[in-house]
Design an enzyme around this catalytic site. Structure first.
Site, PDB file in Angstrom:
ATOM      1  N   ASP A 126       1.901  -1.909  -7.808  1.00 35.07           N
ATOM      2  CA  ASP A 126       2.576  -1.143  -8.862  1.00 35.07           C
ATOM      3  C   ASP A 126       3.923  -1.779  -9.211  1.00 35.07           C
ATOM      4  O   ASP A 126       4.957  -1.115  -9.230  1.00 35.07           O
ATOM      5  CB  ASP A 126       2.763   0.314  -8.431  1.00 35.07           C
ATOM      6  CG  ASP A 126       3.095   1.238  -9.607  1.00 35.07           C
ATOM      7  OD1 ASP A 126       2.817   0.845 -10.766  1.00 35.07           O
ATOM      8  OD2 ASP A 126       3.619   2.340  -9.382  1.00 35.07           O
ATOM      9  N   MET A 180       5.141   9.852 -10.820  1.00 37.91           N
ATOM     10  CA  MET A 180       4.234  10.254  -9.769  1.00 37.91           C
ATOM     11  C   MET A 180       4.955  10.913  -8.606  1.00 37.91           C
ATOM     12  O   MET A 180       4.390  11.070  -7.535  1.00 37.91           O
ATOM     13  CB  MET A 180       3.431   9.054  -9.239  1.00 37.91           C
ATOM     14  CG  MET A 180       4.279   7.910  -8.715  1.00 37.91           C
ATOM     15  SD  MET A 180       3.294   6.564  -8.019  1.00 37.91           S
ATOM     16  CE  MET A 180       2.939   7.246  -6.389  1.00 37.91           C
TER      17      MET A 180
END
Length: 626
Positions: free
Chosen positions: A112, A1
């Protein structure tokens, strides 16, 4: 990401990592909200959390900056080695759980957790990207509550409710950390499949195979804790990472979980209450008479078996006993470090106060252990505040940390209380000559005496030429700039030559380098050099803070609280090895030094409005002396 860049921050010549998020991920993200959320994440200061140093949004790109960690990620180690040794896996799992517990106590969720976000620095874990998923999600939704129907995370490590887009809390982090723990011990995640969708379906429907079936040497307590943390329903898991950490066995202790939160920072308050009750019971049982030595030895031996040093100290305190007594010799090698204290002059009373648990420090008993020169004394391993008290001398307090089996030999000088040296500490040894330094930051009241003495009119205290705002000026014009809000000589925040009401014992702020240097000359000294300041702050230690390595209790040790200055000496547990207060936090401090060829001077220590990592040497700042 993200795209990663290693960079050099030119102002401090340090290596950092810049993460740039791709526009396709952040097209709906408010740049202002992203920066706001990253500032929130940057407040997390913990030894196992990688801090956010900066964030921004030039054009349509969002980025944030973190320190460079030279080690590898947990993902790289697992790919290279496969299953980790049980002791290594347990240590890393405990450290990340400790970091998460710290964040959960402040209402912050990572969202995360995965091996790629756990960096290995030496033998220790550092959790990275804290708050990134939160920043992206909440900058999209404009809310501090994650909306249903959307999620940010990594599917292989996401809790079922997170995969479903439901509202998540700390239990989602507990689940993800349990997946990581399972993978460290089994060499593979608990759920697998040929596609991402299959893995997600397994998270939602399949029970994990118990770790003890895959690897029999895994302690049952560890396997059971991970199995509970992997429960499909959040209600069946631990409420927070702190509870998860408390259920993990301690390294080398076999099957038993950590029963006492005093051995772990940030454990649950309910368990802390149990420790308090046990200490009270011990005090009631043994106070007023000598306890049976055999029974005491049995209790101390049980504490030693699982390295519960705080519990051993509480047992001894409740019995009115010390480990130095001959009857405790059988357990000394399993519980003690050794301390020897000398002083100039000799004959000072030596007092020890155990620091842990920090939250209740004010109620901890004071233990008198003799007079200097004190012979080698067995002390339960841990952190202590040492006090030296002598008639006609300033009382000196400083921290020591004794590891099991350590021997510390310390010597301190006590200045006369009725002399010009009162309020000073003596710093000796090291690469340079010894020196004296103020015990406290200069207060408003002290600086007011400097002004009242006519110091701003005394030309011997000020250089003939100055640099103010980058421009050269003479002494008269420079002094004309150093005025308060009403135009009178003094710090820029004062009014009518007066400091704010109720702030007499707070450190003076808003003074230029020239004013600080003039005050030092008027007081008979100089500003410290960088070498002197850092020796005063850290002595010969390599620890990150004046008190040592404990980053989880900074709120109790230093003023980084974002609420203004505090009175000098308000944080006795943040004192330096020489007895100097507020070296970290409260207000920043001018140094004598200027880099070669520069007119700017160095400022160190961090202030009340700074994150705690601003204390680090790499975060020293340069400012115009005016």
């Amino acid at each position: 990401m993200s795209r990663l860049f290693r960079a050099t921050e030119a102002s401090l010549n340090r290596t950092v990592v810049i993460k740039v998020l791709p526009p396709e991920l952040t097209s709906e993200v408010s740049a202002a909200r992203f920066k706001q959320e990253m500032e929130f994440a940057a407040r997390l200061q913990h030894p196992h959390i990688l801090p956010v140093l900066a964030a921004g949004a030039p054009g349509d790109l969002l980025y944030y900056v973190m320190p460079w960690v030279s080690g590898e990620s947990l993902r790289h180690r697992l790919e290279r080695e496969g299953p980790l040794p049980v002791a290594d896996a347990l240590r890393l799992l405990t450290e990340v759980a400790d970091a998460l517990a710290f964040a959960h106590d402040q209402g912050i969720i990572h969202r995360d957790i995965k091996p790629a976000n756990i960096l290995l620095e030496g033998r220790h874990a550092v959790l990275a990207d804290f708050g990134i998923a939160r920043a992206i999600m909440e900058a999209r939704t404009g809310s501090r509550l994650t909306g249903t129907g959307s999620s940010v995370g990594t599917p292989g490590y996401m809790a079922p409710e997170q995969l479903a887009g439901d509202v998540v809390d700390a239990r989602a982090d507990v689940y993800a950390l349990a997946v990581v723990g399972y993978e460290m011990l089994a060499g593979k995640p608990p759920f697998a499949g040929p596609t991402a969708q299959a893995v997600m379906a397994a998270h939602l429907t399949e029970p994990p195979r118990p770790l003890v079936e895959l690897r029999p040497e895994v302690p049952k307590a560890l396997s059971d804790a991970i199995s509970r943390a992997l429960s499909k329903s959040p209600g069946d898991r631990f409420l927070t990472a702190g509870q998860f950490a408390a259920a993990l066995p301690q390294a080398g202790s076999g099957e038993q979980p950590a029963s006492y939160p005093s051995s772990r920072r940030r454990a649950s308050w309910a368990a802390a209450a149990v420790v308090l009750v046990l200490a009270i019971l011990a005090a009631w049982r043994w106070a007023g008479s000598r306890a049976d030595t055999k029974e005491l030895l049995a209790h101390l031996g049980t504490a030693a078996d699982s390295s519960r040093f705080d519990d051993a100290a509480a047992i001894l305190a409740g019995a009115g006993a010390t480990l130095a007594e001959p009857r405790f010799e059988p357990v000394v090698p399993r519980l003690a470090g050794y301390l020897l204290v000398a002083s100039v002059p000799p004959g000072a009373e030596v007092q020890l106060i155990r620091v842990s648990p920090v939250e209740s420090f004010a109620t901890h008993p004071v233990q008198a252990v003799g007079k200097t020169p004190m012979p080698l004394h067995a002390v339960v391993a841990g952190e202590y505040l040492v006090r030296l008290i002598a008639s006609g001398r300033d009382t000196l307090a400083f921290p020591v940390t004794l590891a099991l089996g350590d021997t510390l030999r310390l010597a301190r000088q006590l200045p006369p209380a009725d002399s010009a040296l009162a309020g000073m500490v003596v710093v000796d040894g090291g690469p340079g000559p010894g020196f004296l330094a103020g015990r406290f930051e200069v207060t408003n009241a002290e600086y007011a005496r400097f002004i009242d003495a006519g110091a701003y009119r005394d030309t011997t205290l000020w250089p003939a030429a100055m640099t103010v705002g980058g421009l050269a000026t003479d002494r008269e014009a420079g002094l004309g700039r150093f005025v308060d809000r009403t135009g009178l000589p003094g710090p820029r925040g004062w009014n009518g030559g007066k400091f704010p009401d109720g702030k007499a014992d707070h450190p003076v702020t808003g003074v230029s380098w020239y004013e600080a240097a003039a005050y030092a000359r008027w007081a008979g000294g100089t500003l410290p050099t960088a070498a002197q300041w850092w020796r005063l702050a850290l002595a010969d230690t390599k620890q990150p803070f004046p008190w040592g390595g404990d980053g989880a209790t900074i709120d109790q040790r230093a003023n980084f609280g974002l609420a203004g200055t505090t009175a000098v000496g308000s944080h006795p547990l943040g004192v330096s090895p020489w007895g100097a207060h507020d070296m970290a936090g409260n207000v920043r401090e001018w140094l004598l030094d200027a880099p070669p060829g520069s007119e700017q001077h160095v400022v160190v220590g961090g202030a009340w409005q700074d994150p705690s990592y601003m204390f680090e040497q790499s975060h020293a700042e340069l400012f115009d002396p005016g």
